[in-house]
Design a protein around this motif. Structure first.
Motif, short mmCIF file in Angstrom:
data_model
loop_
_atom_site.label_atom_id
_atom_site.label_comp_id
_atom_site.label_asym_id
_atom_site.label_seq_id
_atom_site.Cartn_x
_atom_site.Cartn_y
_atom_site.Cartn_z
N ASP A 7 4.68 -4.59 3.71
CA ASP A 7 4.13 -3.49 4.48
C ASP A 7 5.05 -3.22 5.67
OD1 ASP A 7 2.63 -1.53 5.64
OD2 ASP A 7 0.81 -2.73 5.90
N MET A 8 5.74 -2.09 5.61
CA MET A 8 6.74 -1.70 6.62
C MET A 8 7.96 -2.63 6.55
SD MET A 8 4.18 -0.71 9.79
CE MET A 8 5.51 -0.19 10.87
N GLU A 39 -5.46 1.41 2.17
CA GLU A 39 -5.14 0.37 3.17
C GLU A 39 -5.43 0.85 4.58
OE1 GLU A 39 -2.61 -2.01 6.00
OE2 GLU A 39 -2.66 0.15 5.67
N GLU A 40 -5.00 2.08 4.85
CA GLU A 40 -5.14 2.60 6.22
C GLU A 40 -6.61 2.75 6.62
OE1 GLU A 40 -2.63 2.69 8.06
OE2 GLU A 40 -0.83 3.36 6.99
N ASP A 78 5.98 3.13 6.81
CA ASP A 78 4.60 2.70 6.55
C ASP A 78 3.96 3.63 5.53
OD1 ASP A 78 2.14 1.52 6.70
OD2 ASP A 78 1.59 2.37 8.63
N ASN A 79 3.92 3.39 4.25
CA ASN A 79 4.58 2.26 3.67
C ASN A 79 5.27 2.69 2.38
OD1 ASN A 79 5.35 -0.42 3.23
ND2 ASN A 79 3.49 -0.87 2.09
N HIS A 128 0.85 -1.19 0.00
CA HIS A 128 0.00 0.00 0.00
C HIS A 128 0.89 1.25 0.00
CE1 HIS A 128 0.20 1.63 4.22
NE2 HIS A 128 0.45 0.38 4.57
ZN ZN Z 1 1.00 -0.26 6.56
#
Ligand code: ZN
Ligand code: ZN
Length: 510
Positions: free
Chosen positions: A397-398, A369-370, A335-336, A309
């Protein structure tokens, strides 16, 4: 013999020279751009998120991917709810026979939850002359034999509760000692009240927190509310004090603190009038999709999705870990931007080495995503190659803070991919210790593939003190570590792309 050895060495040298690898400087350049203040934290529906999408598409194009979006474009647009518009005419009045307190939105009360509405010009909720029940701390902790709702009928009524919990700093309290209970979160308190049929929840700082930490700045800077099924209103203690005194509620809290006996009650002749003019903001956001067709015409009908994302939480607000810093840019480098940069650079190397990938690679930078994994949900309903023919998904992710280690989740739904990972680690796992974790359980976009029975592997380099805070900055990125994670993901994709059979999907009982 010697000659043979020499030619083997030469061949190895040639192979190495011909094998491009993920470049740490390029990764960091993408992260610097995506996590710059210019992009203002890439909030859902912001022009800055659109700039990020355009940037990713431009990268995909320069690399030589094929567009995988709608109508030959790079994009899959879809709608999300992002933030609120505050209309005029909001009002909250709490009264009894002798006193009436009129509160003001944004200065003496603000909503934590709302009922969805499409227009700020019509009321999203109107509650007139609701009776008011005092429900202590709003806790229902049956396991600890404490229930503020015991014997109370709150159906169709407004409920007033205090924040926190009784005996909060008592290490011997049967309510989890001095640690907060899970039921103490406002989210849980709202769920309990709503489940019992309450129409409105009023939350006031408990007597031990007279310095009211209400997050008025957050509401005023970034109005963006939860949906608890009813209005949940944070009301400032100062303005409530005359009523709290008249009704003796602080004294009741003191008594509850002493003996842990709930003292909930209907407050005689008290009423609440509430009118709300709040509307959801609906915005269009875009997934960015690029494709490398498989090198084997038969296997090219099957896809591996490599996703990350690219949205973040913008100026904070509800999704921030530091809501008191709402209005500051939450840059979201780890992120991210880290995962987004990774898929761009994986795409570059994979395109240069496309003969290694008999199956098709689909690169997707997800939006939303968030806000609840919305971009991957949209993609799963609108895939480039059907989900039935999507053999695996790799999610990053991260991945910006490896410092020598990466967590990999999802292998248990596809145990035979363990061998693929081992092989990938041989060629691309240098300098990384790999920890296997259970499936992400809905934490990131891999979830929407797992729920379609697509084996999905998530790469993650761990939480940290800057998570969802304005301090998640590019200066803290471990670029060589990100390169290692991206290389491992690339090599895993290559292993999966070459598999004679597709990875299995095993149901697990959760
Ligand atoms: Zn994330
Ligand atoms: Zn996040």
């Amino acid at each position: 013999m010697r000659k043979l050895l020499l030619s083997v060495l030469l061949l190895a040298a040639t192979l190495r020279a011909a094998t491009p690898s993920v470049d740490a400087d390029r990764l960091l350049d993408h992260i610097k751009f995506l996590a710059s203040d210019d992009l203002k934290g890439r909030a859902a529906g912001s022009p800055e998120l659109d700039r990020a999408a355009d940037y990713i598409a431009q990268q995909f194009k320069e690399i030589g991917l094929r567009p995988g979006g709608d109508d030959g474009t790079w994009f899959q647009p879809f709608q999300v709810v992002a933030g609120m518009t505050v209309g005029a005419g909001n009002s909250l009045v709490i009264s009894d026979m002798s006193k009436s307190v009129r509160l003001a939105l944004g200065s003496t009360y603000y909503p934590l939850s709302t009922v969805p509405n499409e227009s700020p010009d019509s009321p999203s909720d109107r509650e007139e002359r609701l009776p008011l029940v005092f429900a202590g701390y709003g806790l229902s902790a049956r396991d600890a034999n404490y229930d503020d709702y015991d014997g109370q009928d709150v159906s169709g009524k407004a409920v007033l509760i205090f924040t926190h919990e009784p005996q909060e700093s008592d290490t011997n309290s049967k309510l989890n000692g001095s640690r907060p209970m899970p039921q103490t979160t406002l989210y849980q308190k709202a769920a309990v009240a709503h489940g019992l049929g309450a129409r409105l929840l009023i939350v006031v700082s408990d007597p031990s927190h007279r310095t009211d930490p209400g997050l008025f700045t957050m509401f005023n800077a970034v109005p963006d509310l939860d949906e608890a099924g009813m209005p949940v209103l944070r009301v400032r203690r100062n303005e409530m004090q005359p009523l709290l005194d008249a009704w003796g509620l602080d004294a009741l809290a003191t008594q509850i603190d002493r003996d842990l006996r709930p003292r909930s009650r209907l407050i005689k002749d008290a009423t609440v009038d509430y009118t709300e003019f709040l509307a959801h903001n609906r915005k269009t956001v875009r997934n960015v999709v690029g494709v490398i067709p498989g090198s084997d015409p038969a296997k090219a009908r099957e896809a591996i999705v490599i996703g990350a994302h690219y949205d973040h939480v913008g100026l904070g607000g509800r999704l921030s870990m530091t809501p008191e810093r709402a209005g500051e840019i939450h840059n979201g480098a780890d992120d991210n931007a880290s995962g987004t940069a990774s898929i761009i650079e994986i795409a570059r190397v994979a395109h240069e080495q496309r003969a290694r990938f008999p199956r098709t690679l689909v690169f997707v930078a997800f939006a939303g995503e968030e806000r609840g994994l919305l971009g991957s949900a949209y993609y799963a309903d609108h895939p480039v190659i059907s989900m039935a023919n999507t053999v695996a998904m790799l999610n990053l992710d991260m991945v910006g803070r490896a410092r020598g280690a990466v967590d990999i989740s999802g292998l248990e739904v596809s145990p035979s991919m363990e061998a693929d990972l081992k092989a990938a680690a041989q060629t691309g796992g240098e300098g990384l210790s790999i920890a296997r974790q259970g499936p992400g359980a809905g934490r990131s976009d891999d979830f929407n593939f797992l729920s379609h029975r697509v084996p999905a592997i998530n790469f993650f380099t761990g939480f940290h003190a800057d998570y969802h805070r304005p301090t998640d900055d590019w200066e803290k990125i471990d670029a060589p570590g990100t390169k290692r994670v991206a290389t491992l993901a690339l090599e895993l994709a290559a292993q999966i792309a070459e598999r004679p059979t597709r990875p299995e999907f095993v149901y697990r009982d959760r």
